[in-house]
Design a protein around this motif. Structure first.
Motif, short mmCIF file in Angstrom:
data_model
loop_
_atom_site.label_atom_id
_atom_site.label_comp_id
_atom_site.label_asym_id
_atom_site.label_seq_id
_atom_site.Cartn_x
_atom_site.Cartn_y
_atom_site.Cartn_z
N LEU A 256 4.37 28.30 16.11
CA LEU A 256 5.73 27.50 15.61
C LEU A 256 5.15 26.47 14.52
O LEU A 256 5.77 25.91 13.80
N VAL A 257 3.74 26.24 14.54
CA VAL A 257 3.51 25.10 13.82
C VAL A 257 3.68 25.01 12.42
O VAL A 257 3.99 24.07 11.68
N PRO A 258 3.59 26.35 11.79
CA PRO A 258 3.82 26.39 10.30
C PRO A 258 5.46 25.86 9.73
O PRO A 258 5.51 25.38 8.99
N PHE A 259 6.43 26.12 10.90
CA PHE A 259 7.60 26.05 10.63
C PHE A 259 7.84 24.51 11.15
O PHE A 259 8.64 23.63 10.23
N GLU A 260 7.10 23.81 11.80
CA GLU A 260 7.08 22.35 12.39
C GLU A 260 6.73 21.47 11.17
O GLU A 260 7.20 20.33 11.09
#
Length: 198
Positions: free
Chosen positions: A95-99
């Motif tokens: 989920l890092v790219p969304f965070e």
């Protein structure tokens, strides 16, 4: 995953004058569009001669590639930095790219520089277009890799879903003015990931 960055145009290896040219060109390309900005304008606004611009980048296309590669590297560096903080948490790594998207969008009021440039570069063999395609494929491959590590079922399908959700959030924010697009995309990505791991 291969990188398109050429050794001659890496921002950290450029002369101060070349960095100034790249900074000015990056702002102009992003704000006004690629075709609307000529080398005369870039040279004048960066305070260098056209000859210096050509000596450092070879052509406007070379400068465009450097602009796109620099943006791509900034994006990847931001993700890599946050991945370090998520070490050991496979689901969070996915989920890092969304965070990081709200932070990235705060700097990108005209939307995605890659999507914008893609619209101006119809030729498949254009070197700038190749950087754009590589960047989007990199993000899809990132999702696939992290989903596989997180034990998701059907990581191929889910990687495409997450890529589509991520890119859709950028367009919704920039074009439709949806201020909560990044938060909504993160919530949807979490739900997709939960379903894939159940």
């Amino acid at each position: 995953m291969s990188r398109a960055t050429s050794e001659a145009t890496r921002a950290d290896q450029l002369t101060p004058g070349a960095r100034r040219i790249l900074a000015v060109a990056s702002e102009l390309f992003y704000r006004r569009g690629i075709h609307a900005v000529g080398v005369d304008t870039i040279a004048a606004e960066s305070g260098v001669t056209k000859r210096t611009l050509y000596d450092r980048f070879g052509s406007k296309d070379g400068l465009l590639v450097a602009y796109l590669e620099t943006r791509d590297q900034r994006w990847r560096d931001l993700i890599a930095e946050r991945l370090d903080a998520a070490r050991g948490d496979a689901a969070r790594r996915v989920l890092v790219p969304f965070e990081v998207l709200p932070e990235w969008l705060g700097d990108s009021d005209r939307g995605c520089s890659f999507i914008n440039a893609f619209a101006e570069l119809p030729e498949p063999e254009h070197p700038g277009r190749q950087v754009i395609v590589a960047e989007k494929k990199w993000l899809r491959d990132f999702f696939h890799h992290e989903l596989t590590a997180a034990g998701a079922t059907d990581p191929d399908r889910l990687a495409v879903q997450l890529l589509s959700l991520h890119e859709g959030a950028i367009v919704s924010f920039a074009i439709a003015g949806e201020a909560d697009a990044a938060a909504a995309a993160l919530a949807a990505a979490r739900a997709l990931l939960a379903d894939a791991r159940s």
